[in-house]
Design a protein around this motif. Structure first.
Motif, PDB file in Angstrom:
ATOM      1  N   ARG A 258     -25.504 -82.918 -27.879  1.00 55.44           N
ATOM      2  CA  ARG A 258     -26.274 -81.781 -27.565  1.00 55.44           C
ATOM      3  C   ARG A 258     -25.693 -81.465 -26.088  1.00 55.44           C
ATOM      4  N   GLN A 259     -25.538 -82.668 -25.232  1.00 56.08           N
ATOM      5  CA  GLN A 259     -24.953 -82.401 -23.776  1.00 56.08           C
ATOM      6  C   GLN A 259     -23.775 -81.755 -23.863  1.00 56.08           C
ATOM      7  N   LYS A 260     -22.750 -82.266 -24.791  1.00 53.26           N
ATOM      8  CA  LYS A 260     -21.503 -81.787 -25.071  1.00 53.26           C
ATOM      9  C   LYS A 260     -21.447 -80.424 -25.411  1.00 53.26           C
ATOM     10  N   GLU A 261     -22.296 -79.975 -26.236  1.00 55.89           N
ATOM     11  CA  GLU A 261     -22.331 -78.663 -26.791  1.00 55.89           C
ATOM     12  C   GLU A 261     -22.893 -77.715 -25.740  1.00 55.89           C
ATOM     13  N   ARG A 262     -24.064 -78.277 -24.868  1.00 60.07           N
ATOM     14  CA  ARG A 262     -24.383 -77.305 -23.665  1.00 60.07           C
ATOM     15  C   ARG A 262     -23.255 -77.213 -22.658  1.00 60.07           C
ATOM     16  N   GLU A 263     -22.663 -78.251 -22.310  1.00 57.83           N
ATOM     17  CA  GLU A 263     -21.444 -78.256 -21.333  1.00 57.83           C
ATOM     18  C   GLU A 263     -20.320 -77.286 -21.920  1.00 57.83           C
ATOM     19  N   ALA A 264     -20.261 -77.290 -23.023  1.00 60.69           N
ATOM     20  CA  ALA A 264     -19.006 -76.422 -23.693  1.00 60.69           C
ATOM     21  C   ALA A 264     -19.519 -74.961 -23.430  1.00 60.69           C
ATOM     22  N   ILE A 265     -20.933 -74.611 -23.981  1.00 56.38           N
ATOM     23  CA  ILE A 265     -21.249 -73.260 -23.988  1.00 56.38           C
ATOM     24  C   ILE A 265     -21.237 -72.907 -22.160  1.00 56.38           C
ATOM     25  N   GLU A 266     -21.719 -73.666 -21.293  1.00 59.35           N
ATOM     26  CA  GLU A 266     -21.688 -73.389 -20.128  1.00 59.35           C
ATOM     27  C   GLU A 266     -20.284 -73.002 -19.631  1.00 59.35           C
ATOM     28  N   GLN A 267     -19.289 -73.839 -20.231  1.00 60.75           N
ATOM     29  CA  GLN A 267     -17.713 -73.787 -19.770  1.00 60.75           C
ATOM     30  C   GLN A 267     -17.195 -72.351 -20.266  1.00 60.75           C
ATOM     31  N   ARG A 268     -17.679 -71.827 -21.499  1.00 60.78           N
ATOM     32  CA  ARG A 268     -17.329 -70.842 -21.995  1.00 60.78           C
ATOM     33  C   ARG A 268     -17.888 -69.593 -21.167  1.00 60.78           C
ATOM     34  N   PHE A 269     -19.115 -69.722 -20.896  1.00 57.22           N
ATOM     35  CA  PHE A 269     -19.746 -68.772 -20.145  1.00 57.22           C
ATOM     36  C   PHE A 269     -18.813 -68.562 -18.634  1.00 57.22           C
ATOM     37  N   ARG A 270     -18.546 -69.798 -18.176  1.00 58.98           N
ATOM     38  CA  ARG A 270     -17.967 -69.771 -16.964  1.00 58.98           C
ATOM     39  C   ARG A 270     -16.576 -69.032 -16.954  1.00 58.98           C
ATOM     40  N   LEU A 271     -16.037 -69.410 -18.204  1.00 57.31           N
ATOM     41  CA  LEU A 271     -14.608 -68.798 -18.285  1.00 57.31           C
ATOM     42  C   LEU A 271     -14.396 -67.350 -18.583  1.00 57.31           C
ATOM     43  N   GLN A 272     -15.768 -66.915 -19.425  1.00 52.65           N
ATOM     44  CA  GLN A 272     -15.937 -65.530 -19.539  1.00 52.65           C
ATOM     45  C   GLN A 272     -16.214 -64.819 -18.268  1.00 52.65           C
ATOM     46  N   ALA A 273     -17.152 -65.478 -17.363  1.00 52.80           N
ATOM     47  CA  ALA A 273     -17.235 -65.018 -15.920  1.00 52.80           C
ATOM     48  C   ALA A 273     -16.112 -64.678 -14.998  1.00 52.80           C
ATOM     49  N   GLN A 274     -15.289 -65.670 -15.400  1.00 53.02           N
ATOM     50  CA  GLN A 274     -13.772 -65.706 -14.525  1.00 53.02           C
ATOM     51  C   GLN A 274     -12.939 -64.716 -15.101  1.00 53.02           C
ATOM     52  N   GLN A 275     -12.939 -64.621 -16.275  1.00 54.46           N
ATOM     53  CA  GLN A 275     -12.003 -63.402 -16.944  1.00 54.46           C
ATOM     54  C   GLN A 275     -12.591 -62.311 -16.761  1.00 54.46           C
ATOM     55  N   ASP A 276     -14.066 -62.155 -16.832  1.00 57.26           N
ATOM     56  CA  ASP A 276     -14.455 -60.939 -16.344  1.00 57.26           C
ATOM     57  C   ASP A 276     -14.365 -60.404 -14.741  1.00 57.26           C
ATOM     58  N   GLN A 277     -14.346 -61.407 -14.073  1.00 56.85           N
ATOM     59  CA  GLN A 277     -14.004 -61.196 -12.663  1.00 56.85           C
ATOM     60  C   GLN A 277     -12.741 -60.869 -12.315  1.00 56.85           C
ATOM     61  N   LEU A 278     -11.761 -61.480 -13.153  1.00 57.78           N
ATOM     62  CA  LEU A 278     -10.363 -61.068 -13.107  1.00 57.78           C
ATOM     63  C   LEU A 278     -10.080 -59.884 -13.737  1.00 57.78           C
ATOM     64  N   MET A 279     -10.829 -59.366 -14.763  1.00 59.67           N
ATOM     65  CA  MET A 279     -10.507 -57.993 -15.356  1.00 59.67           C
ATOM     66  C   MET A 279     -10.855 -56.922 -14.186  1.00 59.67           C
ATOM     67  N   ARG A 280     -12.167 -57.212 -13.623  1.00 61.07           N
ATOM     68  CA  ARG A 280     -12.861 -56.368 -12.677  1.00 61.07           C
ATOM     69  C   ARG A 280     -11.782 -55.898 -11.536  1.00 61.07           C
ATOM     70  N   GLN A 281     -11.194 -57.220 -11.153  1.00 59.92           N
ATOM     71  CA  GLN A 281     -10.312 -57.143 -10.100  1.00 59.92           C
ATOM     72  C   GLN A 281      -9.183 -56.471 -10.385  1.00 59.92           C
ATOM     73  N   GLU A 282      -8.492 -56.782 -11.715  1.00 57.35           N
ATOM     74  CA  GLU A 282      -7.334 -56.179 -11.955  1.00 57.35           C
ATOM     75  C   GLU A 282      -7.597 -54.547 -12.243  1.00 57.35           C
ATOM     76  N   GLN A 283      -8.817 -54.296 -12.599  1.00 61.30           N
ATOM     77  CA  GLN A 283      -9.055 -52.884 -12.688  1.00 61.30           C
ATOM     78  C   GLN A 283      -9.234 -52.149 -11.517  1.00 61.30           C
ATOM     79  N   ALA A 284      -9.750 -52.834 -10.560  1.00 56.36           N
ATOM     80  CA  ALA A 284      -9.795 -52.249  -9.193  1.00 56.36           C
ATOM     81  C   ALA A 284      -8.307 -52.100  -8.660  1.00 56.36           C
ATOM     82  N   ARG A 285      -7.631 -53.223  -9.045  1.00 50.50           N
ATOM     83  CA  ARG A 285      -6.196 -52.894  -8.212  1.00 50.50           C
ATOM     84  C   ARG A 285      -5.561 -51.756  -8.911  1.00 50.50           C
ATOM     85  N   LEU A 286      -5.650 -51.574 -10.675  1.00 49.82           N
ATOM     86  CA  LEU A 286      -5.266 -50.621 -11.014  1.00 49.82           C
ATOM     87  C   LEU A 286      -5.505 -49.315 -10.679  1.00 49.82           C
ATOM     88  N   ASP A 287      -6.791 -49.301 -10.341  1.00 47.46           N
ATOM     89  CA  ASP A 287      -7.406 -48.033  -9.863  1.00 47.46           C
ATOM     90  C   ASP A 287      -6.913 -47.479  -8.567  1.00 47.46           C
TER      91      ASP A 287
END
Length: 378
Positions: free
Chosen positions: A259-288
């Motif tokens: 269960r701990q590994k599953e929680r850590e995996a979920i948290e890791q996915r959330f962190r990666l998703q947040a990082q991807q979202d941040q990168l996408m926002r930054q890229e979109q801002a750069r493109l804008d």
């Protein structure tokens, strides 16, 4: 002639079939000897008495029914058959000097946490050399027993036919502390003295122990063994429970880790998703930013000031930043002021004119056009 000597002269083929119909075929004569119905005188002249109650008997020796003894009083003695068989057995044992005991199985059982505990010990059947056999009335005066002497020790035998021993007589025998055996014949048919002798001396199927002093010692020994096995079972059960507890704890630890590994995996996915979202926002801002830099500036004409000449004067429309406009009417321009009032546009002293947006202008110009003579940029 002694009683035993007289009995030996009796034919072993003598029928005992009548006793199965509750008929007494043996009695005691006036000399205390065992006498068969066919050896006695007829009627009261037989001078015989019941082997159980001692009442006088008559010998019925008719030509139609089987010969038998009957009580002079006409009553039926409850223990007459058993007393007769015991006396007959005593004569046979005394004559043959032998007896065969049944097996005895002593059992002690306990219920343990891991299953039933059964401890058994068998006292085997034995062929005994009997020194003597006598009728004994210590336990019951009308239902006599046989006491055999084997190696100087007494052994009691109870021969029963229609009725087994009652609880009272069993307790009385146990109170004597002597080994005792019951020979119960209700389920075993015998037609002659010879067949009865075989059941008595050789067969063990119809015999069982009433009391055996050795059984108590064996039972105590088996009880100790059973207690030891019970203690072993209790220890093994406790060990199994402890092992199960450890296994369950280990399984729970594995589940917790999973269960701990599953929680850590979920948290890791959330962190990666947040990082991807941040990168996408930054890229979109750069493109804008790039797109904005690449867009040409709006034509200067959009920010120029226009002068509208009207029938009774004129007004200027000045473009400010964004979509804001300032309308400055000239003196005496009644038509323009009327249109502005109709649109609800108010005068702004700081700007020196009427403020509106490009959207408001879309409504203002159509209302103003009937009064416009020309338009020019200034």
């Amino acid at each position: 002639m002694s009683g035993t000597a007289q009995f030996e002269a009796v034919n072993p083929a003598i029928s005992l079939a009548a006793l199965h119909d509750r008929m007494v075929v043996f009695a005691q004569d006036d000399q205390g000897r065992l006498t068969h119905i066919d050896s006695a005188r007829r009627g009261k002249a037989c001078n015989c008495r019941c082997l159980a109650c001692g009442e006088a008997l008559i010998a019925r020796q008719g030509d139609i029914k089987a010969h038998s003894f009957a009580h002079e009083s006409g009553t039926e003695c409850r223990y007459a058959i058993d007393a007769m068989l015991n006396r007959l057995a005593q004569e046979l044992i005394s004559t043959r000097g032998a007896f065969c005991t049944p097996t005895l199985t002593v059992r002690v059982s306990r219920v343990g946490p891991l299953g039933a505990i059964e401890c058994n010990e068998i006292i085997p059947s034995r062929h005994l050399r009997v020194e003597s056999a006598a009728i004994d009335r210590r336990v019951h005066p009308q239902r006599p027993s046989i006491v055999m002497l084997v190696k100087g020790r007494e052994l009691i035998l109870e021969v029963t036919h229609a009725h087994r021993l009652d609880a009272g007589k069993r307790k009385a025998i146990e109170k004597l502390g002597l080994p005792a055996i019951e020979l119960h014949l209700s389920e075993h048919k015998f037609e002659t003295v010879k067949q009865f002798e075989r059941l008595l001396l050789d067969d063990t199927r119809c015999k069982h122990w009433i009391f055996n002093p050795k059984a108590s010692e064996i039972r105590n020994k088996l009880d100790g063994i059973a207690q030891e096995q019970l203690a072993i079972q209790n220890m093994q059960h406790a060990q199994r429970l402890e092992q199960q507890r450890k296994e369950q704890a280990a399984q729970e630890a594995v589940r917790q880790a999973r269960r701990q590994k599953e929680r850590e995996a979920i948290e890791q996915r959330f962190r990666l998703q947040a990082q991807q979202d941040q990168l996408m926002r930054q890229e979109q801002a750069r493109l804008d930013s790039i797109a904005k830099a690449a867009r040409p500036e709006p034509p200067e004409a959009r920010r120029q000031t226009l002068h509208y000449r009207l029938q009774d004067g004129g007004l200027t429309i000045r473009h400010e930043d964004g979509n804001r406009l300032v309308i400055v009417p000239e003196t005496g321009n009644e038509e323009a002021l009327g249109v502005l009032a109709g649109l609800g546009v108010k005068y702004n002293p700081e700007q020196g004119g009427y403020m509106m947006t490009t959207a408001d202008l879309a409504n203002f110009l159509p209302a103003l056009m009937p009064y416009v003579k020309n338009v020019r940029s200034i």
